[in-house]
Design an enzyme around this catalytic site. Structure first.
Site, short mmCIF file in Angstrom:
data_model
loop_
_atom_site.label_atom_id
_atom_site.label_comp_id
_atom_site.label_asym_id
_atom_site.label_seq_id
_atom_site.Cartn_x
_atom_site.Cartn_y
_atom_site.Cartn_z
N ASP A 183 -2.88 -7.16 0.02
CA ASP A 183 -1.51 -7.26 0.55
C ASP A 183 -1.42 -8.19 1.75
OD1 ASP A 183 -3.02 -5.53 2.10
OD2 ASP A 183 -1.33 -4.24 2.63
N LYS B 241 0.84 -1.20 0.00
CA LYS B 241 0.00 0.00 0.00
C LYS B 241 0.88 1.25 0.00
CE LYS B 241 -4.10 -1.98 0.18
NZ LYS B 241 -5.07 -1.93 1.27
N ASP C 237 -3.56 -8.19 17.39
CA ASP C 237 -4.35 -7.61 16.31
C ASP C 237 -5.52 -8.52 15.96
OD1 ASP C 237 -4.00 -5.34 14.22
OD2 ASP C 237 -4.37 -7.12 12.97
N ASN C 238 -6.74 -7.95 15.99
CA ASN C 238 -7.92 -8.70 15.55
C ASN C 238 -8.04 -10.12 16.11
OD1 ASN C 238 -9.32 -6.86 13.94
ND2 ASN C 238 -7.95 -7.22 12.20
N GLN D 103 -1.04 -12.61 10.35
CA GLN D 103 -1.37 -12.45 8.94
C GLN D 103 -0.06 -12.23 8.22
OE1 GLN D 103 -3.78 -9.25 9.96
NE2 GLN D 103 -2.19 -7.72 9.80
N LYS E 289 0.70 4.96 9.12
CA LYS E 289 0.67 3.55 8.75
C LYS E 289 1.36 3.31 7.41
CE LYS E 289 -3.90 3.15 9.31
NZ LYS E 289 -5.25 2.53 9.39
N TYR E 290 1.39 4.36 6.58
CA TYR E 290 1.91 4.17 5.22
C TYR E 290 3.11 5.03 4.92
CZ TYR E 290 -2.87 2.50 5.21
OH TYR E 290 -4.03 1.87 5.55
N GLU F 263 -7.01 -6.35 20.63
CA GLU F 263 -7.51 -5.28 19.76
C GLU F 263 -8.71 -5.82 19.00
OE1 GLU F 263 -7.44 -2.82 15.87
OE2 GLU F 263 -6.99 -4.94 16.07
#
Lengths: 661, 661
Positions: free
Chosen positions: B363, B268, B399-400, B328, B540-541, B428
């Protein structure tokens, strides 16, 4: 989709403290907080024959896959489980609460569980649908997955039609000649969806341990009780002669205080005098004399044949006879001689009479539950009850159950129900709420309550709300007696006939089970002394002349008819209290299916009271309706919102109004 | 007092359907509804080291005998149980609720149970006392019972003194020369009572299955978090250089988003662009490239040694480093090549990237939890975490977690805690409440919440009350992040610095665990577009230049000091909301022991607001007191009842006032 570990493929590695648990891996679905349930399933919930039971539970899993859930249930003796579908309810609770309804159509112990699984095809279809809707086109991978799912579904097809539909779709999805959009249409077809769902394997199936529902006959929750001392009515034959009239009045259960021989040692005299006069009959609760105990009938009341005849006549009129079950003896009871080991004995050899210092009950002995011979005692007590069951008695009012071991009651009720599941147990316990509740949990069908002492609007609203909504409604069924031989409340002593009318209407419309003790219908209201709740010349200690001719009987008959004709009045926890803008007026609505009844009672026995019955929109009634007063036949145009009410003692103490459209 | 059946003495009789159950007979005591308990004991309750735990339960039996009860408990590894006395509390709940307090002084799994018994001597003594008080005289039978009880007590005496006292009393009770009244005085003596009670056998002893309390280190519930992207601070060494300053500001935990290599396939670009530019660094959550995956460190951030150095420096300053744990992979992660069996593969052989139609995350690839090779996958994921634990990381932000199996988390946390019980897990999860709760039940130490979206007085009051009082406070510990890289709420976007001040004060005083993501202290508030909660130029990017020089830092430092100095702010469920007579003002009190803090916040970032802080009497504060504002040092004379408050943005956004006398 296999989830069994194939250890061979794994690299050698140091063992972990706790290895991955094979049985846990598949369990991605959580099912929790099932209802109905009492103490996490430790005790059965109660229902009656014909009830529709809403079964609910939280059902969820990790991720976003679509779930399905069913209630699985079976009745007593059923070898197989039946199923009914559950659906999500209450979106405000995360949408994790699911519910389905089952019918319980016979007495005994029912079981249910909740089963849930991941809807693999539904999840795939839902994602495909969203992708197609979003205009995504390159869905060949998705379609190839669909083919696999359909081929699996074909192996489980429930019918030839389903099979044909599924195979046709699978072929279309595989056929390179079929255009992509046609494949999407095929895959999303609702008939295909239904066919696949019918045969679908329950992927990642989860369930919970079975929960119990104890189903009683309807009378366990719904009945009008009349208590009478048979010695005041000409004995058992005299009572039998009254059965047709009592049936005509709409009574369901006639409750007789103990009918056994009465002790003479330390017999109580009139007005609870410490010494009885020579002709005083004594209290029926001082059970037993030299001629017999708990399994005998007082000779002045009649014989066992008379009792059998009475119960048979009652049964023919659709009624029940209720006996008192009081585990205590007079000093003359045969058990004291035959089984001294069942009683408390002091080191000096004396037997201990009942007492709660400084009070002494010299005419009564309690059994010793901690006797080494307790199993024989338990069995003798069971024998007593089974004997009366064999005489046709299917209802027992149990005296002071809260002073006997809970385990005994659980065992007794289980055994009696094994013999006759129709037997009903009413607990006469006025004690700590937790103890009263526990008696309900261990098996009592219903219980006396504190209704008698709740006379103001606030008290009634608070108490009834607690009985109806706190959770105990699953196992604790209230019986609202308006009076008892022990309880003549000051409200009745001072309020005259309007007070008796108000209390009758409250009892009969708030609680499916309610009762009166004879004399009530004559508005008998003289206490033994100011400040006491005991009757003057209490029938507990003397014989009266009784007849069914009290001035309140027409009202009672009308109420009993209304109760039978309106299902809303046959449930307890369907009550909603309404605002009235006047604390002397109490109003509440009950609803069951299409039937709704709104009751408004003037709690002031002395003065007319005006106010409102404010019908809230959430009751779901139409914006305007007719309130048809079932006591007077009058009809009022009412509506959602405030409705003017005026209730005047002597003229009209209450409305009991059916909602009509 | 034996309660074993002696079958020989019983008459022969027909067997019953259900025989009297020997083990049930003695069980007259009911112990129910123990607290703390989660789902009837299915999951442990949570506490932290040093907590005093109030253990409560309903304890009752049939009849009127006097009961005694204790909490029995033991810490992890303790071979023996300790005991502490329980006493009845809450007379309004029937007086059946008992409670006692225990201290949990080290991490790990504690157990407790409740044990109760009938106080035979106490019951006898109480009845004797009532009889003597009522002037009853013929108590020889009672005295003869007392002798037996004392002789039994003598056999169990705990000391020579007790024995002597008991034997002396027994002799006096037996001695015909001792007058009755002297015998009564002896029997009722308080020292005798205490001596007998100390050694008394536990008659009819009952207990419940042990319940679990999971005790964490204090940081699991109490800590100030600072989130930063290390690539914007000069990598791990750059972060290490900031540790002294962060410690000085009162932060306890520095949380780093994933520090692993970042994938380049479908990377990204800035502002979440679908295509990255040649110098765009990519999102750290697209984990893994050809050089390494979850157990590697991005070469631009540093080395494993740098991480070890960072965690050591943090530890020296009393702080923790928290890593992100995100299951992930990018398309370039080594696992996709080495373990294709761990991923979703379509029938056509393609791997499935993450998606939630119509959204696609090209991604990112998710693992396949239903892979036949799942045990190896679980172990690899555990290896990853244990690797970072070995590097000194004792806190993980997961995360998640709600899209992975609950059973995996339960297993992972159990294993990690077996290695190092100090590890803390922050979930989270922004999803259904039931799912968030369940993650707490299976072991997460704390969780993100919906605090960010609760900005009005009503929303905050409702949400915090639910977190504090609904029962989930036993296992669900909230962490109030004021912002995150994903969440810049409109309130902050439009409210300017006063909004940032209000939210910081709310987070820091409502929740023992709270946090900010760097940039917050600079009041960064520009969204990528109107209506979005994403930051413009999101970190983040892209890489930013960050420094610890934001204008909010002095306030944050002051708040962190206040939190450490006031135990009341180190608990969540001790909050009481106060009326303010102005919906733009929120006020709440927290109390712990002698420490009480009242916070009043102006929720309006634009205007001064006047109102009241109405201190209710039930808080138990003195009638008048000094409200010492710990933010400004000002002191106000306050009292039970209404206290005038005026709060003006720019001048004073809130009071955080300690109650002083």
């Amino acid at each position: 989709m296999a989830s069994t570990p194939t250890a061979g493929a794994r690299p050698a590695r140091a063992p972990y403290a706790i290895a991955p648990p094979a049985e846990r891996a598949a369990a991605r679905i959580v099912i929790q907080y099932p209802q109905p349930a009492v103490d996490d399933g430790r005790y059965p919930a109660k229902r009656c024959v014909g009830d529709s039971v809403m079964v609910a539970a939280d059902v969820f899993r990790d991720g976003h896959d679509i779930l399905r859930a069913v209630v699985r249930y079976r009745g007593p003796g059923d070898p197989d489980w039946r199923e009914t579908e559950m659906r999500p309810i209450d979106a405000h609770l995360d949408g994790v609460r699911w519910a389905g309804e089952i019918e319980v159509d016979r007495v005994g112990r029912w079981e249910y569980t909740v089963e849930a699984w991941t809807d693999v095809f539904g999840t795939w279809r839902d994602e495909l649908e969203r992708k197609v809707a979003a205009g995504q086109h390159d869905l060949a991978g998705e379609i190839s997955e669909g083919v696999l799912l359909l081929e699996s579904a074909a192996r489980n097809a429930r019918s030839a039609d389903d099979l044909s539909l599924i195979e046709h779709a699978a072929r279309a999805l595989k056929d390179p000649a079929v255009p992509e959009t046609a494949k999407h249409d095929t895959a999303l077809g609702p008939e295909l969806f239904a066919a696949v769902e019918r045969g679908q394997e329950r992927h990642g199936r989860a369930s919970i341990p079975a929960l119990k529902i104890e189903v009683d006959r309807v009378r366990a929750k719904f009945g009008a009780w009349y208590e009478l001392f048979p010695r005041s009515w000409g004995g058992l034959r005299g009572v039998e002669a009254q059965i047709p009239a009592l049936a005509e009045l709409g009574f369901d259960i006639v409750y007789l205080p103990p009918i056994h021989p009465i002790g003479h040692t330390n017999r109580k005299g009139r007005n609870n005098a410490l010494r009885a006069g020579p002709r005083d009959p004594g209290s029926p609760w001082a059970i037993g004399d030299e001629t017999g105990g708990h399994d005998a009938i007082h000779p002045e009341l009649g014989t066992e044949d008379d009792l059998r005849s009475l119960t048979a006549t009652a049964r023919r009129h659709g009624m029940d006879i209720c006996l008192d079950y009081a585990i205590q003896t007079s000093a003359d009871h045969p058990w004291l001689r035959e089984h001294p080991e069942w009683f408390h004995r002091r080191p000096d050899g004396t037997l201990k009479y009942a007492e709660n210092p400084p009070k002494r009950y010299q005419d009564i002995y309690n059994v010793n539950w901690e006797s080494p011979e307790w199993p024989a005692l338990w069995e003798a007590l069971l024998d007593v009850m089974l004997h009366w069951v064999d005489c046709g008695v299917k209802v027992f009012r149990v005296d002071n159950p809260h002073t006997k071991p809970f385990a005994f009651w659980a065992w007794l009720i289980e055994n009696v129900h094994a013999r006759d599941r129709d037997v009903i147990f009413l607990a006469e316990a006025f004690t700590k709420r937790a103890v009263m509740r526990h008696l309900g949990k261990v098996g009592f069908s219903q219980s006396y309550t504190y209704f008698t002492w709740k006379n103001s609007r606030y008290e009634l609203t608070e108490y009834v709300s607690e009985l109806a909504y706190s959770g105990e409604q699953e196992y604790f069924r209230p019986n609202f007696f308006a009076n008892t031989p022990d309880i003549l409340h000051a409200y009745l002593q001072h309020g005259g006939r309007p007070a008796f009318e108000a209390r009758t209407i409250l009892a009969a419309t708030l609680s499916p089970s309610y009762g009166i003790y004879s004399g009530y219908e004559h508005c008998e209201n003289v206490p033994v002394r100011e400040g006491s709740e005991e009757y003057l010349h209490s029938e507990k200690y003397e014989v009266k002349r009784r007849a069914l001719d009290g001035p309140l009987l027409p009202l009672i008959k009308r109420l009993n008819t209304i109760r039978r004709e309106n299902p809303a009045l046959q449930y307890f926890d369907n009550v909603t209290f309404l605002d009235t803008a006047n604390d002397a007026l109490i109003a509440y609505a009950k609803r069951m299916g299409q039937n709704a009844v709104i009751t408004v009672v003037n709690l002031d026995p002395d003065r007319a009271q005006e106010g409102l019955a404010i019908v809230p929109a959430h009751l779901g009634l139409p914006p305007s309706f007719t309130a048809h007063d079932l006591l007077t036949g009058e009809r009022y145009p009412w509506r959602i919102g405030p409705n003017y009410v005026r209730l005047e003692p002597g003229l009209r103490q209450a409305h009991v109004a059916r909602v009509e459209i």
